[in-house]
Every structure is written in C-alpha cells, then in structure tokens.
Design an enzyme around this catalytic site. Structure first.
Site, PDB file in Angstrom:
ATOM      1  N   ASN A  30     -10.085   0.549   0.044  1.00 15.58           N
ATOM      2  CA  ASN A  30      -8.483   0.385   0.028  1.00 15.58           C
ATOM      3  C   ASN A  30      -8.325  -0.207  -1.822  1.00 15.58           C
ATOM      4  O   ASN A  30      -8.496  -1.446  -2.167  1.00 15.58           O
ATOM      5  CB  ASN A  30      -8.096  -0.765   0.534  1.00 15.58           C
ATOM      6  CG  ASN A  30      -6.745  -0.853   1.117  1.00 15.58           C
ATOM      7  OD1 ASN A  30      -6.457  -0.194  -0.363  1.00 15.58           O
ATOM      8  ND2 ASN A  30      -6.417  -1.533   1.966  1.00 15.58           N
ATOM      9  N   HIS A  87      -3.446   7.710   2.595  1.00 22.11           N
ATOM     10  CA  HIS A  87      -3.881   5.798   2.194  1.00 22.11           C
ATOM     11  C   HIS A  87      -5.165   6.001   2.698  1.00 22.11           C
ATOM     12  O   HIS A  87      -5.851   6.010   4.172  1.00 22.11           O
ATOM     13  CB  HIS A  87      -2.828   5.094   2.822  1.00 22.11           C
ATOM     14  CG  HIS A  87      -3.365   3.895   1.651  1.00 22.11           C
ATOM     15  ND1 HIS A  87      -3.876   3.436   0.377  1.00 22.11           N
ATOM     16  CD2 HIS A  87      -3.375   2.468   2.649  1.00 22.11           C
ATOM     17  CE1 HIS A  87      -4.238   2.316   0.854  1.00 22.11           C
ATOM     18  NE2 HIS A  87      -3.343   1.565   1.633  1.00 22.11           N
ATOM     19  N   CYS A 109       0.718  -0.930  -0.155  1.00 30.21           N
ATOM     20  CA  CYS A 109      -0.123  -0.248  -0.255  1.00 30.21           C
ATOM     21  C   CYS A 109       1.033   1.882   0.187  1.00 30.21           C
ATOM     22  O   CYS A 109      -0.244   2.330  -0.573  1.00 30.21           O
ATOM     23  CB  CYS A 109      -0.824  -0.463   1.527  1.00 30.21           C
ATOM     24  SG  CYS A 109      -2.447  -1.281   1.182  1.00 30.21           S
TER      25      CYS A 109
HETATM   26  O1  UT7 Z   1      -3.360  -0.911   3.534  1.00 27.01           O
HETATM   27  C1  UT7 Z   1      -3.434  -1.918   4.252  1.00 27.01           C
HETATM   28  C2  UT7 Z   1      -3.803  -3.044   5.108  1.00 27.01           C
HETATM   29  N1  UT7 Z   1      -4.863  -2.942   5.892  1.00 27.01           N
HETATM   30  C3  UT7 Z   1      -5.397  -2.420   6.759  1.00 27.01           C
HETATM   31  O2  UT7 Z   1      -4.884  -1.069   6.853  1.00 27.01           O
HETATM   32  C4  UT7 Z   1      -6.618  -3.023   7.647  1.00 27.01           C
HETATM   33  C5  UT7 Z   1      -6.124  -2.698   8.743  1.00 27.01           C
HETATM   34  N2  UT7 Z   1      -7.130  -3.155   9.682  1.00 27.01           N
HETATM   35  C6  UT7 Z   1      -8.835  -3.264   9.437  1.00 27.01           C
HETATM   36  O3  UT7 Z   1      -9.439  -2.051   9.162  1.00 27.01           O
HETATM   37  C7  UT7 Z   1      -9.417  -3.426  10.907  1.00 27.01           C
HETATM   38  O4  UT7 Z   1      -9.488  -4.215  11.387  1.00 27.01           O
HETATM   39  C8  UT7 Z   1     -10.673  -4.575   9.530  1.00 27.01           C
HETATM   40  C9  UT7 Z   1     -11.369  -3.754   9.010  1.00 27.01           C
HETATM   41  C10 UT7 Z   1      -9.890  -5.496   9.343  1.00 27.01           C
HETATM   42  C11 UT7 Z   1     -11.279  -5.084  10.649  1.00 27.01           C
HETATM   43  O5  UT7 Z   1     -11.875  -3.960  11.937  1.00 27.01           O
HETATM   44  P1  UT7 Z   1     -12.314  -4.513  13.443  1.00 27.01           P
HETATM   45  O6  UT7 Z   1     -12.648  -2.994  14.064  1.00 27.01           O
HETATM   46  O7  UT7 Z   1     -10.717  -4.381  13.139  1.00 27.01           O
HETATM   47  O8  UT7 Z   1     -12.855  -5.905  13.466  1.00 27.01           O
HETATM   48  P2  UT7 Z   1     -12.074  -7.177  14.284  1.00 27.01           P
HETATM   49  O9  UT7 Z   1     -11.390  -7.572  13.739  1.00 27.01           O
HETATM   50  O10 UT7 Z   1     -12.108  -6.463  15.567  1.00 27.01           O
HETATM   51  O11 UT7 Z   1     -13.319  -7.736  14.194  1.00 27.01           O
HETATM   52  C12 UT7 Z   1     -14.846  -7.988  15.192  1.00 27.01           C
HETATM   53  C13 UT7 Z   1     -15.797  -8.429  15.156  1.00 27.01           C
HETATM   54  C14 UT7 Z   1     -15.062 -10.752  15.091  1.00 27.01           C
HETATM   55  O12 UT7 Z   1     -16.577 -10.237  15.475  1.00 27.01           O
HETATM   56  P3  UT7 Z   1     -15.957 -11.471  17.141  1.00 27.01           P
HETATM   57  O13 UT7 Z   1     -14.761 -12.044  17.295  1.00 27.01           O
HETATM   58  O14 UT7 Z   1     -15.901  -9.777  18.086  1.00 27.01           O
HETATM   59  O15 UT7 Z   1     -17.102 -12.039  17.564  1.00 27.01           O
HETATM   60  C15 UT7 Z   1     -15.194 -10.881  13.739  1.00 27.01           C
HETATM   61  O16 UT7 Z   1     -15.145 -12.411  13.641  1.00 27.01           O
HETATM   62  O17 UT7 Z   1     -15.875  -8.547  13.355  1.00 27.01           O
HETATM   63  C16 UT7 Z   1     -16.469  -9.768  13.028  1.00 27.01           C
HETATM   64  N3  UT7 Z   1     -16.269  -8.959  11.632  1.00 27.01           N
HETATM   65  C17 UT7 Z   1     -17.440  -9.455  11.155  1.00 27.01           C
HETATM   66  N4  UT7 Z   1     -18.087  -9.283  10.916  1.00 27.01           N
HETATM   67  C18 UT7 Z   1     -19.231  -8.760   9.796  1.00 27.01           C
HETATM   68  C19 UT7 Z   1     -14.835  -9.754  11.082  1.00 27.01           C
HETATM   69  N5  UT7 Z   1     -15.103  -9.200   9.747  1.00 27.01           N
HETATM   70  C20 UT7 Z   1     -17.095  -8.776   9.284  1.00 27.01           C
HETATM   71  C21 UT7 Z   1     -17.777  -8.360   8.335  1.00 27.01           C
HETATM   72  N6  UT7 Z   1     -19.020  -8.484   8.707  1.00 27.01           N
HETATM   73  N7  UT7 Z   1     -16.886  -8.099   7.146  1.00 27.01           N
END
Ligand code: UT7
Length: 331
Positions: free
Chosen positions: A286, A256, A116
């Site tokens: 993204n 970004h 990225c």
């Molecule tokens: O360009 C550089 C590359 N990437 C980034 O910069 C991405 C950086 N990270 C992020 O943007 C975020 O961490 C994510 C968008 C990937 C995830 O958001 P989060 O707030 O960190 O969520 P999480 O991974 O802690 O997940 C929270 C909950 C989980 O369920 P439990 O374990 O709390 O029951 C996940 O399983 O949300 C669940 N979850 C979803 N639910 C509905 C994960 N993805 C989804 C989804 N829809 N698409």
C-alpha cells in the site's frame, strides 16, 4: 460549443530500488510469507533508503518520468498538486519544492491530503481547474514515503506499506474524454480507526509521545477493512448507475491497493470480471497516495482510447469515493 472536460494525457511513475521482501520481514518481526500473502496479497514493497530523501524525492522522479515520456516543456505546467499523507515538512509544501526542482517555474503548487484518498480527491481538484477554463496543464502527483510513518517492530502495519510515486497530466478535451463524474464522501468519526496521532497541532511531537510510538500509523484493521469493502463497492455502484452504465461498459476498475482481499471483495460484490480489476499490490504494497497512478503507469500499455475506467479508494478520515473517467489516448 462543448464544455471542456479534463483528460489524462500522460502518466509517469517512480519506485525506489530497495525491495523489502516478505522473507526479510520474517527476520524483523514475528510473521511469515504465507500469512502476509494469504491475508494481504503482498509479496514485496519498495523502501526509499538514504539520508535527506523525503516524499519530494519520489514525487520529482515520477514527474521527471512523465515529462521525459511526454516530451513536455515543464515551463508550460501551470499548476502542480502533490497528493500526499507524508509531506517533506509540516511547512512549507512539498509541491512547491517539487515544482522548482522539475523546472515548472511558471506554475503555482500546493499539497493535498486525505490519507489514502488523496489522489482520488486530487483528480477531482485538478480536473476542476481544467473544466473551469482557468488552466490548460495541471500536473497531479501522488507520492508517499510511507516508511517514514511505520514502526518496523509492529507486524500489523510494517508488512502492508511501501514507498512510491505516480504522476498524471490533465489537459482540456472537447471530444468528451476525461473525467465524467464523481461520488466523493468523508466521515470524520472514522479518524480514530486509522491515524498517525502525534506530529500535528493536536499532539505535537514530544519525547513522551515518541516513547509511546504515537508518531507511527496505527489502525483497527478489521474496522477499516469492512468500511473499505462496503464504501468502495457502494460508491462504484452509484457512479455506474448515475451514468447509466452496465458492467459490460466498464473496461477497468482502478481500485486503491490496500489489501488484495479488499480489492477482490469489491470486484466480487460488483459482479465484475476479475480480469477487469487492476492489481499490482503484490509488487508495491500500500503506497497510500501513489496506488492509483502506479496502476495507471503499470497498465498504460493495455489502455485504449475510449476505455471507461472507474477509480475507487478508501482511507483514513474516513474518506472514500469513486470517479468515472474516459481514457483519452492509445500508447
Ligand atoms: O488504505 C487504507 C488503509 N488500510 C487498510 O485498508 C487495511 C485494512 N485491513 C487489513 O488489510 C487487514 O485487517 C490486516 C491485513 C491489517 C489484518 O488482516 P486480518 O485478516 O484482519 O487479521 P487480524 O488483524 O484479524 O489478525 C489475525 C491474526 C491475529 O492473531 P490472533 O489474535 O488470531 O492470535 C494477529 O495477531 O493474525 C495475527 N497477525 C499476524 N500474524 C502474522 C497480525 N499481523 C500479523 C502478521 N504476521 N504480520
């Protein structure tokens, strides 16, 4: 005589027609519009459909947009750099194919990849060729067909990424406009947290690792999130301090677009007014190497000669940094 700086003199963009909405994603994986919007700020992303179309297709279209807007003779372009994490092929370079197809027949061309941060690093490389005095027209394209690296059964990644491309032209300037300073860093111990493990020389594609879905993007979202917020803020604050700027001096932060919460957190930590932070993640998701030039293209009409821009990015590698650039034209 003043040393020449490298100024951006034109911008182009391309996004594919197909819009993948949060609603459609609801029918593909266990997710919903409310979760995607509140956790990422993304409402829709563009996907390149059709056979035989790779990242070069996106890159060529964005370069053609720039060439048409600038009324540029492509034969005058001396170097084409394609910043991308999803090249058409392992070899040959995407850039060589792009240069040939846009009629840049007098240019040499190469790809540049740092996930990225590819475009941010590309700005440093492209401008150095201008500052050295060696070339006068360098075309930098950021393009990614992220959909080629996504597992559309994995809800943690398929909601985030989209396809797109943006292009900028660097030319020499003697009036102090253009790229002024940069702070760029990498930390290779971060690569475990954000990667496409298979398909390279370490783990060539095989039936076994395709079955394990190792040819798709995997990330530890929380670790990437925390490192992105810290390092994008830190590098932007350093570049502001190193150049004796105040927050009032800054016209725009060009961050970004990985997650709206990351963008907002960086702006807040810097104490920068939200109205100075460029955001278009809601439309494209993204797009990896294309986020920064797509922002420039979408905000071009609001940019004024002399505006002070801080670009910042964070991505796989880990790789990150900030660039301070003075905008060179009114559109
Ligand atoms: O360009 C550089 C590359 N990437 C980034 O910069 C991405 C950086 N990270 C992020 O943007 C975020 O961490 C994510 C968008 C990937 C995830 O958001 P989060 O707030 O960190 O969520 P999480 O991974 O802690 O997940 C929270 C909950 C989980 O369920 P439990 O374990 O709390 O029951 C996940 O399983 O949300 C669940 N979850 C979803 N639910 C509905 C994960 N993805 C989804 C989804 N829809 N698409």
């Amino acid at each position: 005589m003043n040393k020449a700086t490298a100024v951006i003199t034109a911008v182009g963009k391309y996004v594919p027609d197909y819009i993948l909405t949060n609603k459609e994603l609801e029918s593909m994986v266990e997710t919903n519009d409310e979760w995607i919007t509140s956790r990422t700020g993304i409402k829709e992303r563009r996907i390149l459909k059709g056979d035989n179309k790779g990242t070069s297709f996106l890159a060529i279209k964005s370069a053609e947009d720039l060439i048409a807007k600038k009324k540029l003779d492509p034969k005058e372009i001396e170097l084409v750099i394609v910043a991308t994490a999803s090249p058409d092929m392992q070899a040959a370079s995407t850039a060589s194919f792009v240069a040939a197809n846009i009629g840049a027949t007098n240019a040499f061309a190469f790809d540049l990849d740092s996930a990225c941060s590819s475009f941010l690093y590309g700005m440093s490389v492209a401008s150095s060729f201008i500052e050295s005095g060696r070339y006068k027209k360098v075309l930098l394209i950021g393009a990614d067909k992220c959909s080629s690296m996504i597992d559309y059964t994995d809800r943690t990644t398929c909601i985030i990424f989209g396809d797109g491309a943006g292009a900028i032209l660097f030319e020499p300037n003697k009036d102090g406009f253009g790229l002024i300073d940069e702070y760029l860093r990498t930390d290779g111990f971060g690569r475990e947290f954000l990667k496409v493990a298979a398909g390279g020389s370490l783990l060539p594609l095989s039936e076994e690792n395709i079955d394990k879905k190792l040819n798709f993007i995997k990330q530890d979202g929380k670790t990437v999130f925390k490192n992105a917020v810290f390092n994008m803020t830190d590098s932007s604050e350093r570049i502001i301090k190193n150049n004796n700027l105040t927050l009032d001096d800054i016209s725009w932060l060009v961050p970004h677009q990985a997650n709206k919460r990351i963008i907002e957190a960086v702006g807040r930590r810097m104490n920068l007014e939200a109205s100075k932070v460029m955001v278009n993640i809601q439309k494209y998701g993204n797009t990896t190497s294309a986020t920064l030039p797509l922002l420039l293209a979408d905000y071009e009409s609001q940019l004024k000669k002399g505006d002070k821009l801080i670009f910042t990015a964070f991505g796989g590698g880990f790789s990150w940094g900030s660039i301070y650039l003075k905008w060179g034209y009114n559109s």
